[in-house]
Each structure stands twice: as C-alpha cells, then as structure tokens.
Design a protein around this motif. Sequence first.
Motif, PDB file in Angstrom:
ATOM      1  N   SER A   1       0.836  -1.192   0.000  1.00  0.00           N
ATOM      2  CA  SER A   1       0.000   0.000   0.000  1.00  0.00           C
ATOM      3  C   SER A   1       0.874   1.247   0.000  1.00  0.00           C
ATOM      4  N   ASP A   2       0.285   2.383  -0.370  1.00  0.00           N
ATOM      5  CA  ASP A   2       1.033   3.634  -0.360  1.00  0.00           C
ATOM      6  C   ASP A   2       1.521   3.985   1.039  1.00  0.00           C
ATOM      7  N   ASP A   3       0.713   3.671   2.054  1.00  0.00           N
ATOM      8  CA  ASP A   3       1.114   3.952   3.442  1.00  0.00           C
ATOM      9  C   ASP A   3       2.354   3.145   3.829  1.00  0.00           C
ATOM     10  N   LEU A   4       2.391   1.873   3.420  1.00  0.00           N
ATOM     11  CA  LEU A   4       3.541   1.031   3.747  1.00  0.00           C
ATOM     12  C   LEU A   4       4.787   1.484   2.982  1.00  0.00           C
ATOM     13  N   LYS A   5       4.595   1.904   1.735  1.00  0.00           N
ATOM     14  CA  LYS A   5       5.726   2.418   0.957  1.00  0.00           C
ATOM     15  C   LYS A   5       6.318   3.657   1.632  1.00  0.00           C
ATOM     16  N   TYR A   6       5.445   4.579   2.027  1.00  0.00           N
ATOM     17  CA  TYR A   6       5.905   5.804   2.688  1.00  0.00           C
ATOM     18  C   TYR A   6       6.599   5.472   4.010  1.00  0.00           C
ATOM     19  N   ALA A   7       5.998   4.555   4.787  1.00  0.00           N
ATOM     20  CA  ALA A   7       6.573   4.193   6.083  1.00  0.00           C
ATOM     21  C   ALA A   7       7.944   3.555   5.929  1.00  0.00           C
ATOM     22  N   LEU A   8       8.090   2.693   4.917  1.00  0.00           N
ATOM     23  CA  LEU A   8       9.364   2.010   4.701  1.00  0.00           C
ATOM     24  C   LEU A   8      10.468   2.999   4.351  1.00  0.00           C
ATOM     25  N   VAL A   9      10.218   3.871   3.382  1.00  0.00           N
ATOM     26  CA  VAL A   9      11.261   4.779   2.920  1.00  0.00           C
ATOM     27  C   VAL A   9      11.546   5.861   3.958  1.00  0.00           C
ATOM     28  N   SER A  10      10.510   6.420   4.557  1.00  0.00           N
ATOM     29  CA  SER A  10      10.735   7.463   5.576  1.00  0.00           C
ATOM     30  C   SER A  10      11.453   6.884   6.788  1.00  0.00           C
ATOM     31  N   GLY A  11      11.116   5.654   7.179  1.00  0.00           N
ATOM     32  CA  GLY A  11      11.831   5.024   8.289  1.00  0.00           C
ATOM     33  C   GLY A  11      13.276   4.732   7.940  1.00  0.00           C
ATOM     34  N   ALA A  12      13.520   4.307   6.702  1.00  0.00           N
ATOM     35  CA  ALA A  12      14.886   3.988   6.280  1.00  0.00           C
ATOM     36  C   ALA A  12      15.784   5.221   6.296  1.00  0.00           C
ATOM     37  N   VAL A  13      15.281   6.366   5.816  1.00  0.00           N
ATOM     38  CA  VAL A  13      16.118   7.572   5.816  1.00  0.00           C
ATOM     39  C   VAL A  13      16.219   8.183   7.207  1.00  0.00           C
ATOM     40  N   THR A  14      15.174   8.008   8.026  1.00  0.00           N
ATOM     41  CA  THR A  14      15.217   8.532   9.397  1.00  0.00           C
ATOM     42  C   THR A  14      16.322   7.885  10.210  1.00  0.00           C
ATOM     43  N   GLY A  15      16.482   6.588  10.073  1.00  0.00           N
ATOM     44  CA  GLY A  15      17.503   5.872  10.849  1.00  0.00           C
ATOM     45  C   GLY A  15      18.883   5.913  10.249  1.00  0.00           C
ATOM     46  N   GLY A  16      19.073   6.684   9.174  1.00  0.00           N
ATOM     47  CA  GLY A  16      20.340   6.680   8.456  1.00  0.00           C
ATOM     48  C   GLY A  16      21.514   7.297   9.177  1.00  0.00           C
ATOM     49  N   GLY A  17      21.280   7.933  10.325  1.00  0.00           N
ATOM     50  CA  GLY A  17      22.391   8.541  11.056  1.00  0.00           C
ATOM     51  C   GLY A  17      22.786   7.817  12.321  1.00  0.00           C
ATOM     52  N   LEU A  18      22.171   6.676  12.589  1.00  0.00           N
ATOM     53  CA  LEU A  18      22.377   6.011  13.876  1.00  0.00           C
ATOM     54  C   LEU A  18      23.725   5.297  13.990  1.00  0.00           C
ATOM     55  N   THR A  19      24.208   4.738  12.891  1.00  0.00           N
ATOM     56  CA  THR A  19      25.452   3.964  12.937  1.00  0.00           C
ATOM     57  C   THR A  19      26.283   4.237  11.694  1.00  0.00           C
ATOM     58  N   PHE A  20      27.499   3.675  11.677  1.00  0.00           N
ATOM     59  CA  PHE A  20      28.398   3.823  10.535  1.00  0.00           C
ATOM     60  C   PHE A  20      27.790   3.228   9.268  1.00  0.00           C
TER      61      PHE A  20
END
Length: 418
Positions: free
Chosen positions: A354-373
């Motif tokens: 669904s569009d909601d799952l697509k948005y959640a996946l990509v937004s979550g992936a970029v949000t966590g992009g600064g946590l580790t190396f």
Amino acid sequence: MTPTLIELMGAGLFALAILHTFSTGFFKRLAYIQPAHAGLWHLLGEVEVVFGFWALVLVIALFTIEGEAAAIHYVDSRNFTEPMFVFAIMVIAGTRPILQTAMAAVHLATRLIPLPGGMGFCFTILTLIPLLGSFITEPAAMTLAALILAEHIFAKGISAHMKYAILAVLFVNISIGGTLTHFAAPPVLMVASKWNWDTAFMLTTFGWKAAIAVVVNALCVTLLFREELRLLPVTENNRHEAVPPVLAGVHLAFLAGIVMFSHHPAMFMGLFLFFLGITHAYQQYQDRLILREGLLVAFFLAGLVVLGGQQQWWLQPLLMSMTSDQMFLGATLLTAVTDNAALTYLGSLVEGLSDDLKYALVSGAVTGGGLTFIANAPNPAGIAILRNHFDDEAVHPFRLLLTAAIPTLIAALAFRLL
C-alpha cells in the motif's frame, strides 16, 4: 522458506561484522599490547575494513562448501555500482576547486545569518550542504561537509561532546536531506523507478518535511554549543592559491557528469579517469586527492553488498509482516544494523504494498540513516575524513548511536506528524 546453509552462515557473518564494527577500539588496543602483530590489529581496527573482511570470509566459505563456480557466480551477481560511484564522487568532491566553490557559497550564506562567530558557519554547513545533497548526491554532500568541518571546526580544539553532536546531526541530516529529489538518496533511488516516484512527488511528500527537520536539528546543535561556537572565529581560507574560475567550472562539470551517469559505471569511471588526467595537468591548483579514503569507503560498501545479499531470507518476511507504524519503527531500527538502501530494495520486490507502507518504509529507512556507521552509504565517507580528530583516531559507535537518538527522533516526528 527454509534458509540454506550459506544463508545461515551469511546471517551469522553479518552479525559478526556488526559486532566487529562496535569493537574496533578493542583491536586498536591489541596493537599496543602485541606490537609484533600491530599491523594486523590496526587493519582489523579500521571501520572501513570490517565488512570487506567478513565478506572475504563468506566468499571463502562459498568456495569451500559450494565450489569455485558457485562462489564466482555469487560475486559476479552482486551490483558494485554504488561502491564505485561513491569512490569517484568522493575524490572529485574533495578537490580544492570544488571545496573552494562550496566554501564561497557557505560564507555567502553565513553572512546572511545573524549568528556570531562560528554559530552561523556551523548552522550553514549542517543545513545547506545536506539539502544540497538532493542535487549533487548524498556521498558528495557528505564529503564536502566533512572536509569543511574537519578544517574549520573539528581542528580548532572543540570538545568531544560537540564533535559527536555535530557528527550525529551531520549523519542524520545527510540521510534525510537527500529526499528532495528522486535520484540522490540511495534508499529512494532503489524504489523510485519501480513505484513511479519523481522529484515532484518526493518534494511534496518527503522533501519539505525533511527540510524542516534538517533546520531544526542544525539549530538545536548550534544553540546547544553556542558558547563554544561563539568563540570560534571562522575566516576565509587563503592558504592555497586561488583556483581559476574556468578550472572550477571544469571540476563542476565532471561532478555533474558523474552524477548524471551514476547508474552506468563504464560511463562515470571513464569520466573519472579523464578527471584524474586534468588534476595531473593542473597540480598547482590541487591538494592531495583523497584516493585512500575513497578506496577504503568503497571497500566497506562492497563488503556490505556481498554480505547483504544473504540477508533477504529473514529481512523480507520481517518487513512484510508489519503495519504502517510498525514498518516505520522497524525500518528505522533495522537501518541501524543494515544499509537503508538494502531495506528499501527488499521492499521494492514485494508486490501490492500500500502507499502507506511504501511511505513508512522509505521514511523510516532515511530517518535511521544517522544512527550507525553502516546505516547510510555516505556515513563511512564522513568517518574516514573526520575520525582523525577524535580521541585515539576512532569514533565510538555506541556514543554515536546515543548522540544520534535525538536528531533521529526529530526526523521521525517530522515524517510522522507533519
């Protein structure tokens, strides 16, 4: 689906690589305890070497268990375009003509910001360059920002707390700042074509929210360390001979060409070789090319590609069993232990999302992009450039993780509430 022996070994080696990433300080200490093998321990203490080392172990296991043909076929089936691209873009972005051009833009923007001393400079670096990453790509933005921060802020004797805070905000802002377009952030690039996401969609769905989070994160760290930054004079760098505008334009043209052909390694590597010829012809306008740093980062990413190819059997079912909120949280947390582009790529393989799952996946992936190396492809580039300014020339992963929690939370709130 029951995992194969190699898939199980791949998952185990991937876990060992993550543990090794958080334990590089241990190997550096061994270098002092056992000087006879100091070279080996120093090698294993390099963050950029970790995933390449364990990828080699996986390939050797493939040779042993399944034979030479299977091992060669597996390596040949991996796509190493991103490691090659990051290497080329790092080297070009780290040249004096590009840096002087970027610094001129930064100083111009800084003069427009009514903040004293280094406050305006720091704020500008942490906002302007991450957002610029949506156009010059995230690895180029990371290289520029890290090199400028290294010389003008990190080398000025600032506190360790401030170094980790700036590094954490830089990582998070680079990760989310590339979402204004559909081609600059690796996790977006993995799904943009499949899901028909263009720049207009990215700007209206992700970009404006990311821009707000980028500004808030940069403002928070600038105000938090205002006393140190206020006393930090940032002046124009006149140590080097000024680069002729024509040569700067040629470098920018090469940078644009590399970005334009970023999916075609034969094209961008050909341009890169021509670029090396130009730098040799005009050596008086060049500093040392960051070839070593670029190769280490490429080696790191190549190792991640090799190991990551064996993780689909557990990652994909885990992601696809989640609701929208669970998907966002799960993608944010999983990104910390695997490359965020790998997560979105797996999501793109599933039909009927669904569009909601697509948005959640990509937004979550970029949000966590600064946590580790390893959370975002450009992060190793930042580490390679800045780590010499930290104690023992090492960035401690747990401290980075804890420091990055707040800017990550701000990014999460922007994507979920706005």
